[in-house]
Motif scaffolding. Structure first.
Motif, short mmCIF file in Angstrom:
data_model
loop_
_atom_site.label_atom_id
_atom_site.label_comp_id
_atom_site.label_asym_id
_atom_site.label_seq_id
_atom_site.Cartn_x
_atom_site.Cartn_y
_atom_site.Cartn_z
N PRO A 170 0.83 -1.21 0.00
CA PRO A 170 0.00 0.00 0.00
C PRO A 170 0.86 1.25 0.00
CG PRO A 170 -0.89 -1.61 1.52
CD PRO A 170 0.43 -2.16 1.05
N GLY A 171 0.45 2.21 -0.82
CA GLY A 171 1.22 3.44 -0.97
C GLY A 171 2.25 3.38 -2.08
N SER B 115 -12.54 7.10 -8.21
CA SER B 115 -11.78 6.28 -7.27
C SER B 115 -10.27 6.35 -7.50
CB SER B 115 -12.24 4.83 -7.35
OG SER B 115 -12.09 4.33 -8.66
N ARG C 76 -4.47 10.00 -8.36
CA ARG C 76 -3.46 8.97 -8.07
C ARG C 76 -2.94 8.30 -9.34
NH1 ARG C 76 -4.96 4.49 -5.41
NH2 ARG C 76 -7.14 4.56 -6.11
N GLY D 235 0.25 5.85 -5.09
CA GLY D 235 -0.60 5.79 -3.91
C GLY D 235 -1.56 4.61 -3.93
N LYS E 174 -3.77 1.40 -3.24
CA LYS E 174 -4.54 0.96 -2.08
C LYS E 174 -4.94 -0.50 -2.28
CE LYS E 174 -6.64 5.57 -1.75
NZ LYS E 174 -7.92 6.33 -1.73
N PRO E 175 -5.22 -1.22 -1.20
CA PRO E 175 -5.67 -2.61 -1.36
C PRO E 175 -6.89 -2.74 -2.28
CG PRO E 175 -5.06 -2.21 0.91
CD PRO E 175 -4.99 -0.88 0.21
N GLU E 176 -7.75 -1.76 -2.26
CA GLU E 176 -8.94 -1.82 -3.11
C GLU E 176 -8.64 -1.63 -4.59
OE1 GLU E 176 -8.49 0.08 -0.40
OE2 GLU E 176 -9.46 2.06 -0.62
N ASP E 177 -7.41 -1.32 -4.94
CA ASP E 177 -7.00 -1.25 -6.34
C ASP E 177 -6.63 -2.62 -6.89
OD1 ASP E 177 -5.26 1.79 -5.55
OD2 ASP E 177 -7.19 1.61 -6.59
N VAL F 135 -2.27 -5.28 -4.38
CA VAL F 135 -1.77 -4.31 -3.40
C VAL F 135 -2.01 -4.90 -2.01
CG1 VAL F 135 -1.86 -1.94 -2.58
CG2 VAL F 135 -2.41 -2.47 -4.97
N SER F 136 -0.92 -5.25 -1.36
CA SER F 136 -1.04 -5.92 -0.08
C SER F 136 0.25 -5.77 0.70
CB SER F 136 -1.34 -7.40 -0.29
OG SER F 136 -1.32 -8.10 0.94
#
Length: 124
Positions: A14-15, A63, A67, A85, A87-90, A122-123
């Motif tokens: 993440p990030g 969303s 980014r 940037g 995110k796990p939701e990506d 992303v984890s």
């Protein structure tokens, strides 16, 4: 033979950042808009971004706005998606698609050719 081949996916914390590429062969990409879509497990395909044939017009899903950056190099017949940037939701399979015309939008039915996709995870 028309081909769209995505690359650049992988596992990132993440990030972090990744840059996806969509290399096109079999036709001249410069006459077509190009979009990126993604699909996470158990979810519907989601439009992410698109760029017009000239590159002067770009659009982003809310969303990812701020980014992700889409760009293209028509001389190389390639479109890019810079993802910062993350995110796990990506997390999803990201696919590129070439539109029927010079302009692109959010509707999958307006795209003529599709790639197979590249996995982005992303984890931590």
């Amino acid at each position: 033979q028309v081909q769209l081949v995505e690359s650049g996916g992988g596992l990132v914390q993440p990030g972090g950042s990744l840059r996806l590429s969509c290399a096109v062969s079999g036709f001249t990409l410069g006459y077509r808009g190009v979009g990126w879509f993604r699909q996470a497990p158990g979810k519907e395909r989601e439009w992410v971004s698109c760029i017009s044939s000239s590159g002067r017009s770009t659009n982003y899903a809310d969303s990812v706005k701020g980014r992700f950056t889409i760009s293209r190099d028509n001389a190389k017949n390639t479109v890019y998606l810079q993802m910062n940037g993350l995110k796990p939701e990506d997390t999803a399979v990201y696919s590129c698609a070439a539109a029927y015309g010079q302009i692109c939008n959010i509707f999958p039915s307006t795209y003529a050719y599709w790639g197979q996709g590249t996995q982005v995870t992303v984890s931590s």
